[in-house]
Design a protein around this motif. Structure first.
Motif, short mmCIF file in Angstrom:
data_model
loop_
_atom_site.label_atom_id
_atom_site.label_comp_id
_atom_site.label_asym_id
_atom_site.label_seq_id
_atom_site.Cartn_x
_atom_site.Cartn_y
_atom_site.Cartn_z
N VAL A 7 0.55 -32.50 8.00
CA VAL A 7 -0.52 -31.53 8.26
C VAL A 7 -1.45 -31.48 7.05
N ASN A 8 -2.76 -31.45 7.31
CA ASN A 8 -3.72 -31.32 6.22
C ASN A 8 -3.68 -29.91 5.64
N LEU A 9 -3.44 -29.81 4.34
CA LEU A 9 -3.41 -28.52 3.67
C LEU A 9 -4.81 -28.09 3.22
N VAL A 10 -5.61 -29.08 2.77
CA VAL A 10 -6.98 -28.81 2.31
C VAL A 10 -7.90 -29.87 2.88
N ASN A 11 -9.06 -29.44 3.35
CA ASN A 11 -10.10 -30.37 3.80
C ASN A 11 -11.37 -30.16 2.97
N VAL A 12 -11.90 -31.23 2.44
CA VAL A 12 -13.17 -31.20 1.69
C VAL A 12 -14.18 -31.96 2.55
N GLU A 13 -15.23 -31.27 3.01
CA GLU A 13 -16.17 -31.89 3.95
C GLU A 13 -17.57 -31.93 3.38
N ASN A 14 -18.03 -33.16 3.11
CA ASN A 14 -19.42 -33.41 2.71
C ASN A 14 -19.88 -32.51 1.57
N VAL A 15 -19.04 -32.42 0.53
CA VAL A 15 -19.29 -31.50 -0.59
C VAL A 15 -20.19 -32.14 -1.64
N SER A 16 -21.15 -31.37 -2.13
CA SER A 16 -22.02 -31.81 -3.22
C SER A 16 -22.08 -30.73 -4.29
N LYS A 17 -22.22 -31.18 -5.54
CA LYS A 17 -22.31 -30.24 -6.66
C LYS A 17 -23.25 -30.83 -7.71
N VAL A 18 -24.26 -30.05 -8.09
CA VAL A 18 -25.25 -30.50 -9.06
C VAL A 18 -25.24 -29.57 -10.27
N TYR A 19 -25.23 -30.18 -11.47
CA TYR A 19 -25.39 -29.41 -12.71
C TYR A 19 -26.66 -29.90 -13.39
N HIS A 73 -8.88 -24.29 3.61
CA HIS A 73 -7.44 -24.31 3.38
C HIS A 73 -6.72 -23.98 4.68
N SER A 74 -5.54 -24.57 4.88
CA SER A 74 -4.75 -24.23 6.05
C SER A 74 -4.28 -22.78 5.94
N GLY A 75 -4.02 -22.16 7.08
CA GLY A 75 -3.62 -20.75 7.09
C GLY A 75 -2.35 -20.50 6.29
N GLY A 76 -2.37 -19.46 5.44
CA GLY A 76 -1.19 -19.09 4.66
C GLY A 76 -0.82 -20.07 3.56
N LEU A 77 -1.77 -20.91 3.12
CA LEU A 77 -1.49 -21.91 2.09
C LEU A 77 -1.03 -21.23 0.80
N ARG A 78 0.14 -21.64 0.31
CA ARG A 78 0.63 -21.17 -1.00
C ARG A 78 0.17 -22.17 -2.04
N LEU A 79 -0.77 -21.73 -2.87
CA LEU A 79 -1.43 -22.63 -3.82
C LEU A 79 -1.12 -22.22 -5.25
N GLY A 80 -0.70 -23.18 -6.08
CA GLY A 80 -0.49 -22.95 -7.50
C GLY A 80 -1.46 -23.80 -8.30
N VAL A 81 -2.15 -23.19 -9.27
CA VAL A 81 -3.18 -23.91 -10.03
C VAL A 81 -2.93 -23.75 -11.53
N LEU A 82 -2.96 -24.87 -12.26
CA LEU A 82 -2.94 -24.85 -13.72
C LEU A 82 -4.29 -25.34 -14.21
N THR A 83 -5.09 -24.43 -14.77
CA THR A 83 -6.41 -24.81 -15.30
C THR A 83 -6.29 -25.06 -16.80
N GLN A 84 -7.39 -25.50 -17.41
CA GLN A 84 -7.36 -25.78 -18.85
C GLN A 84 -7.42 -24.50 -19.67
N HIS A 85 -7.73 -23.38 -19.04
CA HIS A 85 -7.75 -22.09 -19.74
C HIS A 85 -6.87 -21.12 -18.96
N ASP A 86 -5.79 -20.65 -19.62
CA ASP A 86 -4.83 -19.81 -18.90
C ASP A 86 -5.36 -18.38 -18.72
N SER A 87 -4.74 -17.67 -17.78
CA SER A 87 -5.12 -16.27 -17.53
C SER A 87 -3.95 -15.34 -17.88
#
Length: 600
Positions: free
Chosen positions: A3-15, A64-78
């Protein structure tokens, strides 16, 4: 079917005026283990932040799929700086609960070296605020790994971990059921953990099957097919491919294109290093003596790190130095560097360091040297020298070497003050090499460098004629750039390891097993419990656990009653007194549980 947990569709990002991502579509399914690679600044972190919905896309969408349990480690902790490690990592779990949880024990031991967190002043009760960035990062990683997730997203998880910690983390992630998306520059780690790769390049994301070694093969093949002229074939990926095929064929078990095609691609590529030629050239530059250590003792304050070490770094020697944190790797390099700077006058606590008369040392420390922030990158390099002799008739200008290290012609005119940490690290290394040293000490040179810059640095060091010591937690870099590995195992000695880092990991495991096996010997004076005593202890343990469960139920009810009678102060005071009494009873039961656990 996954099952797909995350779908990224035609995403663009400009800085600013730069498109980091341009119409990218991807998916993460159950069981996926995806490694994300690419140059610094090309959008790896941006991609995984959008994947985790920590950052919005300019166009397109992430679902995100419904009820997705997501854990993230970023470069700056909270993390809460006022909280203790105990509160952040294991929350308010009772000692008997977390100590009886195999996963929590494994994470604490793997990341901190023991359940009592050796190295932290008050163990689990250490306040987070004064801790270093590396210690905070390990705490954030432990907090994440203790939880159950469907998907884990990690940004540079191996930063601040030693070789053993990285090895443990790789095994831990392989055994988890969670899907994984991971940005890291540690190629050994990618090979161990990942089954797919995303290569972020100039707004696009290219997908490859397999780990890092498979990715190198597949990318080389893609570039070979895409090439329209011979010059296009002459790239660093081919050289790394040659090393992977010849030096470590077991790294990839599932090549994603024909082996014949790989061999055809590298048939005219020379070995990464012509060792005998380099040794001959190094000897002519250095003479017979480089560094001779005679009965040397190294101290850090009152602590003795190395005792009676006799060792020699000869002309052309390329040494990898590994060891537990605090064993004295950096202190050893500093003692040798100090002797070189003072022409042998400054000596370690004991013994003698003899330095060759022709030695010209360059020492890359873990600290990034401060430069005038108003200088341009090219000016900072030209301050040292305009041209550099790389040996065997190879010469490069300051501008050419800048380009080799990822500073494009435009970037070379960027003020030093505007550079990122990784770019400053590259500039520091570049300035060292411009000074034409014949001995290199590199202490964690891979920090903040992306994989493409690492391969360029490795290529440069392949043909560099001199003696070199590398301290690094990056196994791939150590294996690629050095010929022999020495280890500091924490017993004040220096040992050569014929089988390299694999042997180091084995030795460390044996030392830990021996320490664990010897621990019960200390308690032989305590009378052994009879089978009847053990049965009685187990019975009482079960009784206490039932009592603790009942107390938890009572506490929940009391909290509900306090909330319901919030305006009746007399009632709240009465309920609060009951709550405090229950807390005291819980503490007594938990202490008794810990005593009985040993008997049982």
């Amino acid at each position: 079917m996954a099952v797909n947990l995350v779908n990224v569709e035609n995403v663009s990002k400009v800085y600013g005026t730069r498109a980091l991502l341009d119409g990218v579509s991807l998916g993460v399914s159950e069981g996926d283990r995806i490694g994300v690679v690419g140059r610094n600044g090309d959008g790896k972190t941006t991609l995984i932040r959008m994947l985790a919905k920590l950052e919005e896309a300019d166009t397109g969408r992430v679902t995100h799929s419904g009820g997705l349990r997501l854990g993230v480690l970023t470069q700056h902790d909270s993390l809460d700086s006022t909280a203790t490690v105990r509160h952040e990592v294991i929350r308010d779990m009772a000692d008997h609960e977390w100590a009886g949880n195999a996963k929590i024990r494994d994470v604490l031991t793997g990341l901190f070296g023991g359940l009592d967190l050796p190295g932290f002043p008050q163990g689990l009760d250490t306040v987070i605020g004064p801790l270093s960035g590396g210690e905070r990062r390990r705490i954030a990683l432990a907090k994440l790994l203790i939880e159950e997730q469907d998907l884990i997203v990690l940004d540079e998880p191996t930063n601040h971990l030693d070789v053993e910690g990285i090895s443990w983390l790789a095994q831990h992630l392989r055994e988890r059921r969670s899907a994984l998306v991971c940005v890291t520059h540690d190629r050994w780690f990618l090979d161990q953990v990942c089954t797919r790769m995303w290569d972020v390049q100039k707004g696009d994301v290219y997908e490859y099957e397999g780990g890092y070694s498979d990715y190198v093969f597949a990318r080389a093949e893609r570039e070979r097919i895409a090439a329209t002229e011979e010059a296009k074939r002459q790239n660093l990926v081919r050289k790394e491919l040659a090393w992977l095929r010849r030096g470590a064929p077991a790294r990839t078990s599932k090549p994603r294109f024909r082996v014949e095609a790989a061999n055809e691609l590298i048939k005219d590529v020379p070995p990464p290093r012509d060792t005998s030629e380099l040794m001959k050239f190094a000897s002519s530059r250095l003479g017979k003596t480089v560094f001779d250590l005679e009965d040397v003792t190294v101290q850090a304050g009152p602590k003795v790190l190395l005792k009676h070490v006799t060792w020699q770094l000869g002309p052309g020697d390329r040494i990898g130095l590994v060891g537990v944190n605090g064993a004295g790797k950096t202190s050893l390099l500093r003692a040798m560097a100090q002797a070189a700077r003072t022409e042998g006058e400054a000596q370690p606590a004991g013994g003698r360091v003899v330095v060759g008369k022709t030695v010209k040392l360059a020492y890359l420390s873990q600290e990034v040297a401060e430069l005038n922030p108003n200088l341009r990158v090219l000016e900072a390099v030209q301050q040292v020298r305009d041209r550099v002799d790389l040996g065997k008739g190879r010469e490069m200008t300051a501008g050419q070497l800048c380009e080799t290290f990822g500073f494009s012609k435009e970037k070379q005119w960027t003020p030093v003050g505007d550079l990122s940490g990784g770019e400053r690290r590259r500039l520091q290394l570049l300035r060292l090499l411009m000074d034409e040293p014949n001995v290199l000490f590199l202490d964690e040179p891979t920090n903040d460098l992306d994989i493409e810059t690492l391969t360029q640095l490795e290529d440069l060091l392949d043909g560099w004629p001199g003696s070199m010591i590398v301290i690094s937690h990056d196994r791939f870099f150590v294996e690629r750039t050095t010929d022999r590995v020495f280890a500091l195992l924490g017993d004040a000695t220096l040992r050569m390891l014929p089988r390299g880092i694999d042997e180091y990991i084995e030795r460390r495991h044996k030392m830990e097993e021996a320490a664990a096996a010897s621990a019960p010997v200390v308690q032989k004076a305590v009378p052994e419990k009879s089978a009847a005593d053990q049965r009685a202890a187990k019975k009482e343990l079960q009784k206490i656990e039932r009592q603790l469960d009942k107390i938890s139920e009572k506490e929940t009810k009391l909290h509900d009653q306090i909330a319901a009678n919030a305006t009746d102060f007399a009632k709240v005071a009465e309920l609060d007194a009951e709550l405090r009494a229950l807390a005291g009873e819980r503490e007594e039961l938990e202490m008794r549980w810990l005593e009985l656990a040993e008997d049982a």
